[in-house]
Design an enzyme around this catalytic site. Structure first.
Site, short mmCIF file in Angstrom:
data_model
loop_
_atom_site.label_atom_id
_atom_site.label_comp_id
_atom_site.label_asym_id
_atom_site.label_seq_id
_atom_site.Cartn_x
_atom_site.Cartn_y
_atom_site.Cartn_z
N GLU A 262 29.35 12.49 -5.17
CA GLU A 262 28.33 12.36 -4.12
C GLU A 262 28.37 13.58 -3.22
OE1 GLU A 262 28.55 8.61 -2.03
OE2 GLU A 262 28.58 7.47 -3.89
N HIS A 280 23.75 5.86 -1.50
CA HIS A 280 24.85 5.29 -0.73
C HIS A 280 24.33 4.67 0.58
CE1 HIS A 280 29.49 5.62 -0.20
NE2 HIS A 280 29.04 4.58 0.48
N1 NAD Z 1 27.92 1.05 -0.69
C1 NAD Z 1 28.36 1.03 0.53
O1 NAD Z 1 27.77 1.63 1.42
C2 NAD Z 1 29.56 0.24 0.86
C3 NAD Z 1 29.64 -0.40 2.10
C4 NAD Z 1 30.78 -1.13 2.42
C5 NAD Z 1 31.80 -1.22 1.50
N2 NAD Z 1 31.71 -0.57 0.32
C6 NAD Z 1 32.77 -0.67 -0.67
O2 NAD Z 1 32.77 -1.98 -1.21
C7 NAD Z 1 34.06 -2.27 -1.74
C8 NAD Z 1 34.47 -3.69 -1.40
O3 NAD Z 1 34.60 -3.82 -0.01
P1 NAD Z 1 35.22 -5.17 0.63
O4 NAD Z 1 35.05 -5.05 2.09
O5 NAD Z 1 34.71 -6.35 -0.06
O6 NAD Z 1 36.75 -4.97 0.26
P2 NAD Z 1 37.87 -6.12 0.20
O7 NAD Z 1 39.15 -5.40 0.28
O8 NAD Z 1 37.57 -7.20 1.15
O9 NAD Z 1 37.69 -6.70 -1.27
C9 NAD Z 1 38.04 -5.98 -2.40
C10 NAD Z 1 38.41 -6.98 -3.45
O10 NAD Z 1 38.71 -6.28 -4.65
C11 NAD Z 1 39.75 -6.97 -5.28
N3 NAD Z 1 40.42 -6.14 -6.27
C12 NAD Z 1 41.37 -5.21 -6.07
N4 NAD Z 1 41.76 -4.69 -7.26
C13 NAD Z 1 41.02 -5.32 -8.21
C14 NAD Z 1 40.98 -5.22 -9.61
N5 NAD Z 1 41.78 -4.38 -10.28
N6 NAD Z 1 40.11 -6.00 -10.27
C15 NAD Z 1 39.30 -6.87 -9.61
N7 NAD Z 1 39.32 -7.02 -8.27
C16 NAD Z 1 40.17 -6.25 -7.58
C17 NAD Z 1 40.67 -7.34 -4.13
O11 NAD Z 1 41.56 -8.39 -4.50
C18 NAD Z 1 39.69 -7.77 -3.09
O12 NAD Z 1 39.45 -9.15 -3.13
C19 NAD Z 1 34.96 -1.19 -1.20
O13 NAD Z 1 35.15 -0.22 -2.21
C20 NAD Z 1 34.16 -0.56 -0.09
O14 NAD Z 1 34.51 0.77 0.13
C21 NAD Z 1 30.59 0.13 -0.03
O1 3PG Z 2 32.87 2.01 2.70
C1 3PG Z 2 31.89 1.92 3.43
O2 3PG Z 2 31.93 1.40 4.56
C2 3PG Z 2 30.59 2.38 2.91
O3 3PG Z 2 30.75 3.17 1.78
C3 3PG Z 2 29.67 2.97 3.92
O4 3PG Z 2 29.73 4.37 3.95
P1 3PG Z 2 28.88 5.15 5.04
O5 3PG Z 2 29.47 4.85 6.36
O6 3PG Z 2 29.00 6.59 4.70
O7 3PG Z 2 27.47 4.67 4.94
#
Ligand code: NAD
Ligand code: 3PG
Length: 527
Positions: A262, A280
């Site tokens: 990215e 994203h």
């Molecule tokens: N796209 C975005 O803008 C955005 C926004 C927020 C979060 N995220 C991403 O979303 C993801 C999840 O966030 P969250 O707050 O739910 O995290 P979280 O830590 O609450 O949940 C993650 C889950 O993944 C599970 N896990 C760990 N290893 C694993 C494996 N090998 N197989 C299956 N499950 C497994 C954990 O047990 C946990 O329950 C993170 O990577 C975070 O960075 C992306």
């Molecule tokens: O892990 C996160 O919280 C998300 O990937 C959000 O990323 P951003 O703050 O760059 O939108």
């Protein structure tokens, strides 16, 4: 007192800057800089507030001698070198819940966009094609959603999907059967999920275990016509294999919010039928951005101004309410750790931290971290509560925690014991008036002392005349004694003297003290 200085280096809701200022921090907002520009600037700052664009590398940390805290307004911290930050004693915190609902909603939005091919239908309609017969969708009702990762976001996605009358199967090694029942999902293994899911959505962090979890091999195990959504992290899905699956028609649709590289300005997936993507945007709603900005600024200001630690990834949490209660304990713990560290020359394979009475009611982690910081600081003055537990682990130091709720001689007590080649030795301290740290026992001898500034520790035979001789020696050398604390094992046996002095004691004076009759050992200490 000078105000802590914070740099906001990624685009963040203005509430963050407002909160920093209201809570007594100076704040600069400088976004979009190159890594070199950040490296040139970061040296001035105590705090760095980021989202996912700023990369906090070893080089950035090396250029940041004042930096105490990095705050991520969001969840993922894969843009921060946490081991390097920990080694430098920098706290890394995130806001684990502020954007979860928003991201879960984005996953659901992408699921519908895939099911009804909304982006392409929209584009063709706006081109004037009115493609009424070109877009046959699928219902989500009654379909199986495969959830990979059932944490904060995964569980919100599950609840929304259940509301849409989908069946949800979840693969997450850390999901307990009880929690699965509570969530209303069926816990399955990965192969089971791949074989059954009509839609697969990923919600795990990117780790060595999850990297490429949807590999070519695993994608081949999915049901024909599967639709895949990734709003978690690039790298969870093999993008080349995803393209092959879409081209062959095995995969009916894929929606990516995150990419392996990215910003993804070019990708073989772009233009592939059935493929949709967003840049994203998972966390990009007004609500989520206000949440994470407020939260990160509150947490960082709390830490910089009053020592509260919330949502740290490399340090035990310490709420602003706990902090005032724990602070004197942490001071006591650090002094006891330091005392043992300064007086132990042998190697120490194990250190035990034993709390008694009122101390047992508190969060033990900060007390343990403070003991380790005091103990290890003797070896390096860059050790603090953040990096001490990591250093202890790195050095193979076993750390034991013991609690005895019942009070002993004191209403509250912290005891630090080390195992050495010559046996186990311990020191113990209490808090006077719940705030003043006091040593009360040293290597089995009761001695009450405030551990402060420059001190001398003397072990001698308990015999008349010694006190006069040591007083005379220090007086002749122009050393003023502040406090004088005596203890002895038994009358005429081994005695200890801990005295505080106004200034450091030279090697020559220590040597002369050592030569006084009956003296077994003399050591300068500092706290
Ligand atoms: N796209 C975005 O803008 C955005 C926004 C927020 C979060 N995220 C991403 O979303 C993801 C999840 O966030 P969250 O707050 O739910 O995290 P979280 O830590 O609450 O949940 C993650 C889950 O993944 C599970 N896990 C760990 N290893 C694993 C494996 N090998 N197989 C299956 N499950 C497994 C954990 O047990 C946990 O329950 C993170 O990577 C975070 O960075 C992306
Ligand atoms: O892990 C996160 O919280 C998300 O990937 C959000 O990323 P951003 O703050 O760059 O939108």
């Amino acid at each position: 007192m000078t105000k802590p200085k914070v740099l906001i280096s990624d685009k963040m809701d203005p509430n963050a800057a407002r909160i920093f200022e209201e809570r007594g921090c100076d704040v600069d907002i400088i976004t979009g800089e190159t890594p070199e520009q950040l490296i040139a600037r970061i040296g001035d700052y105590d705090g760095l507030a980021i989202r996912s664009s700023t990369k906090v590398t070893q080089a950035v940390l090396d250029a940041a001698p004042k930096l105490k805290v990095i705050g991520r307004a969001g969840i993922g911290v894969d843009n921060v070198d946490i081991p390097a930050a920990s080694a430098k004693g920098v706290v890394v915190m995130n806001t684990p819940f502020g954007n979860s609902i928003t991201t879960a909603e984005h996953a659901i939005a992408l699921m519908f966009a895939l099911a009804r091919q909304l982006p392409e239908a929209n584009a063709q309609t706006q081109q004037g094609l009115w493609p009424k017969n070109g877009f046959m969708g699928v219902e989500v009702t009654g379909k199986t959603l495969g959830l990979i990762g059932a944490g904060n976001i995964g569980s919100i996605v599950a609840s929304r999907a259940l509301g849409l009358k989908m069946k949800v199967v979840a693969f997450d090694p850390f999901l307990t059967p009880e929690r699965a029942v509570e969530m209303g999902v069926e816990k399955v293994d990965l192969d089971g999920l791949l074989a059954r899911a009509d839609f697969i959505t990923l919600h795990t962090p990117l780790t060595d275990q999850t990297r490429n979890i949807l590999s070519a091999e695993n994608l081949a195990k999915t049901k024909k016509g599967v639709r895949i959504i990734n709003c978690a992290r690039g790298g969870l899905v093999d993008e080349a294999a995803l393209k092959e699956g879409l081209d062959s028609g095995h995969i009916a649709g894929a929606a990516l919010d995150v990419f392996q590289t990215e910003p993804a300005k070019d990708s073989p997936l772009f233009g592939t039928p059935g493929f949709i993507c967003t840049p994203h945007l998972g966390a990009s709603t007004t609500e989520a951005q206000v949440n994470v900005a407020l939260q990160v600024a509150e947490q960082m200001a709390d830490f910089l101004v009053s020592g509260g630690v919330t949502n740290a990834l490399n340090m035990p949490s310490l709420s602003a309410e706990e902090a005032p209660k724990l602070k004197p304990y942490m001071a006591l713990a650090e002094k006891l750790g330091s005392l043992v560290g300064q007086l132990t020359r042998d190697s120490v394979p194990r250190i035990s931290i034993h709390t008694e009475g009122a101390a047992t009611e508190l969060n033990q982690k900060p007390i343990v971290a403070a003991v380790l910081a005091g103990f290890l600081r003797v070896q390096s003055d860059t050790v603090n509560m953040v990096n001490a537990p990591f250093l202890a682990k790195e050095r193979g130091l076993e750390v034991r925690e013991v609690k005895t709720e019942r009070e002993g001689d004191y209403h509250t007590l912290v005891r630090v014991s080390v195992k050495t080649e010559s046996g186990e030795r311990s020191v113990a301290g209490t808090l006077f008036n719940n705030v003043e740290p006091r040593l009360v026992e040293m290597f089995g001898i009761k001695v009450e002392a405030e551990l402060t500034g420059h001190m001398m520790y003397i072990v001698n035979e308990d015999a008349p005349g010694f006190i006069g001789r040591i007083g005379t020696l220090l007086g002749e050398n122009g050393i003023n004694i502040g406090t004088f604390n005596l203890g002895r094992r038994n009358a005429g046996g081994e005695a200890v003297l801990l005295l505080s002095v106004d200034g450091s004691v030279s090697e020559d004076v220590l040597k002369q003290a050592c030569e006084l009759p009956g003296v077994k050992m003399v050591k300068a200490l500092s706290f």
